[in-house]
Write an enzyme that holds these catalytic residues in place. Structure first.
Site, PDB file in Angstrom:
ATOM      1  N   ASP A   1       0.836  -1.193   0.000  1.00 42.80           N
ATOM      2  CA  ASP A   1       0.000   0.000   0.000  1.00 42.80           C
ATOM      3  C   ASP A   1       0.877   1.252   0.000  1.00 42.80           C
ATOM      4  OD1 ASP A   1      -2.289   1.564   0.168  1.00 42.80           O
ATOM      5  OD2 ASP A   1      -3.069   0.584   1.949  1.00 42.80           O
TER       6      ASP A   1
ATOM      7  N   ASP B   1     -10.886   1.819  -2.693  1.00 47.10           N
ATOM      8  CA  ASP B   1     -11.348   1.469  -1.351  1.00 47.10           C
ATOM      9  C   ASP B   1     -12.865   1.395  -1.282  1.00 47.10           C
ATOM     10  OD1 ASP B   1      -8.853   1.279  -0.276  1.00 47.10           O
ATOM     11  OD2 ASP B   1      -8.819   3.294   0.577  1.00 47.10           O
TER      12      ASP B   1
HETATM   13  C1  GLA Z   1      -5.563   2.019   2.378  1.00 47.81           C
HETATM   14  C2  GLA Z   1      -5.982   0.839   1.541  1.00 47.81           C
HETATM   15  C3  GLA Z   1      -7.018   0.018   2.286  1.00 47.81           C
HETATM   16  C4  GLA Z   1      -6.470  -0.412   3.612  1.00 47.81           C
HETATM   17  C5  GLA Z   1      -5.988   0.793   4.406  1.00 47.81           C
HETATM   18  C6  GLA Z   1      -5.257   0.367   5.663  1.00 47.81           C
HETATM   19  O1  GLA Z   1      -6.615   2.935   2.495  1.00 47.81           O
HETATM   20  O2  GLA Z   1      -6.434   1.237   0.289  1.00 47.81           O
HETATM   21  O3  GLA Z   1      -7.394  -1.103   1.517  1.00 47.81           O
HETATM   22  O4  GLA Z   1      -5.404  -1.306   3.390  1.00 47.81           O
HETATM   23  O5  GLA Z   1      -5.118   1.615   3.666  1.00 47.81           O
HETATM   24  O6  GLA Z   1      -4.796   1.431   6.396  1.00 47.81           O
END
Ligand code: GLA
Length: 713
Positions: free
Chosen positions: A460, A530
């Protein structure tokens, strides 16, 4: 008014089904001083299109501008093209900018590669314009190489990769691009451009959520779908970039695309060569849908042999537990997931020391002993004993201000002297362009992957660079921080592939912030957004699948209605929607009742049965999320099976309530004379019937999704 001579004989490149011909254009001033010559597009289209006059040929009459300004130039510097948008702007630091090159040589390899070289002897610059056909696809990669051949450094202010030219009629161009923001990535967007420039890109150090580095160009007079010449480009670059579309007078659209240096310019030292990112150029005669299949095939090629590793059905606990990660709770979720047929359990953010919320912990990549009382090994073993593979979330470029890493290496973050670094999501960003930072990241990942039985890594990245500098002896213009960061990112991904080939890698940047072909070539799946709310997700996936292949598209079933979109849809809808990519579950399955779990078990089994067809077959996007019924149809490579994931968007204008006729989806890519049997209920349809009459779908308030699997009989 000035007039130039006609074009030279073209160099011809051939892809699986297309032809691309390039010639030399010029301003007709002979070989004397000031003579201009440049590569020019002759034709790009389906094989055979080269027989006939070039659609871009022109009278070479100009007034008030130069011939170079109106030519369909493939790559041309400022200097030669003074007014209408050049692809390269270069000069000596502090001096006037302008390149006036001469053609040196062409080097062609069969009809699959071409290099055209130009020299500016006064400036000391050699430019090679390069083309390479990607075997078995309809994609040509184009880029440029710039070498400082003199004894003084050059300042490169614009370093585009290539330009593409598309002939259009008087109504201008229809541009299709993918726009958005965090949680709304990949929105299918169309703009009609008759005159002027449309420019988009990112200066966020990643391709960004706002625009994908992808564009499709059509003549606005042609249909969007069906038979329609459709030109696509995608920039292979994980950092800052731009694309500028110029609608020029006289029926041509010219697109310039390339990376954008953070410092505003790159210094090229004597003897040094700068290679621009590659611009992948695709053509389909079958509209946007056909173009998507060209890109899908290309991305399957990017995956190489890893395409054939089945993407596991995962459970990710992020939406269920967020930062509240505890071994017993995670194991309870893992047991439920395993019982439903899930193959992989991923612990997302929150597993490492100091990570109780998003204010701390990043950089200190050690499992928090308080969360795993029997040790992290013990926890991983227990998950694996359930028959599940184990996966972990990391954010290698990130650092929390209070972490041990930041205390030990405050100089590793991007910063400007005498300025305070801003926090975004309470965190700072490591300068991954530094070799010591890369080495730290490699050592961290090696340690985790060697020490624990991890077979899946979600990488990420949750903040862009803001105060982006690297204080030190070199002046800012001697740096190329964006390119250095990208190189570091790719070095780490390449290392993961080489050193840990058994690890499946998922790319993520706060959702779909870093999705480009360099990433897709080095990861197995990516996380497009997300936002997992059903109807929002449908729109995101619809845009995504125009540019990217289903085997790359990670998609979770989560609890309705979702974080952002309150419009409810059934559990079936959420499964069918997720099954057009790589299925995962992100819901809080601890709260699911027996009936929901049974339903999920059945869907997961059905997905495993069809995932090869979805990931390796030909995709047809039927209708759009704006329609009452839309679907993703996949046809197996050998044509033997057809999978239709059909969804009712809930609009009432599709299945007329009063006559009560079913809605219909007209399928594509079938043999009209063959017969196809519905594997579930045995109904037989002729291929021509499915194409022209359509597959019936009987929606009701409770029934808003169907997966139809047809077998050719
Ligand atoms: C980002 C990612 C999510 C999750 C969060 C965790 O927003 O896109 O899928 O992994 O971080 O903090």
């Amino acid at each position: 008014m000035s007039t130039t001579e006609g074009p030279s004989d073209p160099w011809v490149l051939r892809t699986a089904h297309t032809v691309y011909a390039v010639t030399l254009g010029g301003d007709g001033e002979g070989d004397g001083p000031g003579a201009g010559v440049w590569p020019e597009l002759s034709v790009w289209g389906p094989a055979g299109a080269e027989h006939g006059p070039s659609p871009l040929d022109w009278s070479r009459r100009t007034h008030f501008v130069t011939p170079a300004d109106l030519a369909p130039a493939e790559y041309i510097p400022h200097g030669l093209r003074p007014f209408n948008g050049a692809d390269l702007i270069a000069g000596r630091p502090g001096q006037e900018r302008g390149v006036f090159w001469r053609f040196v040589e062409a080097h062609q390899e069969a009809d699959t590669a071409l290099d055209l070289t130009f020299d500016d002897d006064v400036l000391g610059l050699r430019v090679t314009v390069r083309y390479a056909v990607v075997a078995d696809t309809d994609v040509i990669r184009r880029w440029s190489e710039l070498t400082c051949t003199g004894s003084e450094a050059l300042r490169l202010e614009r370093i585009d990769s290539a330009a593409i030219n598309v002939p259009v009629s008087a109504g201008g161009a229809r541009l299709t691009h993918l726009t958005g923001q965090w949680s709304q990535e990949f929105q299918f967007t169309q703009t009609r451009l008759t005159r002027g420039t449309l420019e988009f890109g990112s200066t966020q150090g990643v391709p960004g959520h706002a625009y994908a580095p992808w564009l499709a160009v059509q003549d606005a007079a042609d249909p969007e779908r069906g038979e329609s010449s459709t030109y696509g480009i995608a920039l292979e670059w994980a950092g800052n970039w731009h694309m500028a579309v110029d609608a020029e007078p006289g029926g041509a659209v010219r697109v310039r695309a390339g990376r954008v240096p953070h410092e505003g310019a790159v210094l090229l030292s004597p003897g040094e060569t700068l290679r621009t990112p590659r611009l992948a150029c695709a053509f389909s005669p079958d509209g946007l849908d056909g173009l998507s299949r060209v890109w899908h095939r290309y991305e399957r090629r990017l995956a190489g042999t890893r395409l054939h590793r089945p993407r596991p059905v995962l459970y990710n606990s992020w939406e269920a537990t967020a930062f509240d990660v505890r071994a017993d709770h995670q194991l309870a979720l893992a047991r439920r997931a395993a019982a439903m047929g899930v193959e992989l359990f991923v612990v997302d953010d929150g597993w490492f020391t100091g990570r109780h919320d998003d204010t701390g912990g990043l950089g200190d990549w050690h499992p928090d002993p308080a969360l795993f009382p029997q040790g992290f090994d013990g926890f991983v073993d227990q998950v694996r004993a359930l028959g599940l593979d184990f996966g972990l979330w990391v954010e290698p470029e990130a650092v929390s201000p209070g972490s041990a890493l930041h205390t030990a290496h405050p100089d590793w973050v991007y910063r400007l002297p005498d300025r305070t670094g801003r926090r975004v999501r309470n965190q700072l960003l490591l300068d991954l362009g530094r070799v010591d930072v890369q080495d730290f990241v490699l050592a961290t990942l090696d340690r985790l992957l060697d020490r624990y039985a991890v077979s899946y890594l979600k990488w990420d990245m949750n903040r862009p660079p803001t105060e982006r500098g690297r204080p030190g002896p070199a002046p800012a213009e001697g740096l190329d921080l964006d390119a250095a960061h990208v190189a570091g990112y790719l070095r780490v991904l390449d290392h993961l592939r080489a050193r840990h080939p058994h690890v499946t890698v998922e790319g993520c940047a706060g959702g779909g912030g870093r999705i480009d072909h360099t990433t897709l070539a080095r990861t197995d799946v990516v996380w497009p957004s997300d936002n997992t709310a059903p109807l929002d997700r449908l729109a995101i996936q619809y845009g995504y699948l125009h540019a990217h292949a289903p085997h790359t598209m990670s998609s979770w079933v989560t609890d309705a209605p979702g974080l952002f979109d309150p419009r409810p849809r059934s559990l079936d809808f959420r499964f069918v929607n997720a099954m057009s990519g790589v299925l995962g579950i992100g819901a809080d399955i601890g709260t699911w009742d027996e009936a929901q779990r049974a339903q999920a078990t059945e869907w997961i089994a059905r997905y495993k049965d069809v995932r090869d067809v979805v990931h390796h077959g030909d995709t047809h996007l039927l209708g759009s999320p704006q329609d009452p019924t839309c679907a993703v149809q996949s046809v197996a490579v050998d044509g033997s099976r057809v999978v239709v994931g059909a969804l009712s968007t809930g609009r009432l204008d599709g299945a007329p309530l009063v006559p009560g006729r079913p809605d219909r989806l007209r399928l594509q890519g079938l043999d009209p004379l063959a017969r196809y049997r519905d594997e579930a209920d045995g109904t037989e349809y002729g291929g021509a019937h499915l194409r022209h009459v359509g597959l019936p779908l009987r929606w009701s308030a409770a029934h808003d999704a169907e997966l139809v699997v047809l077998r050719r009989v």
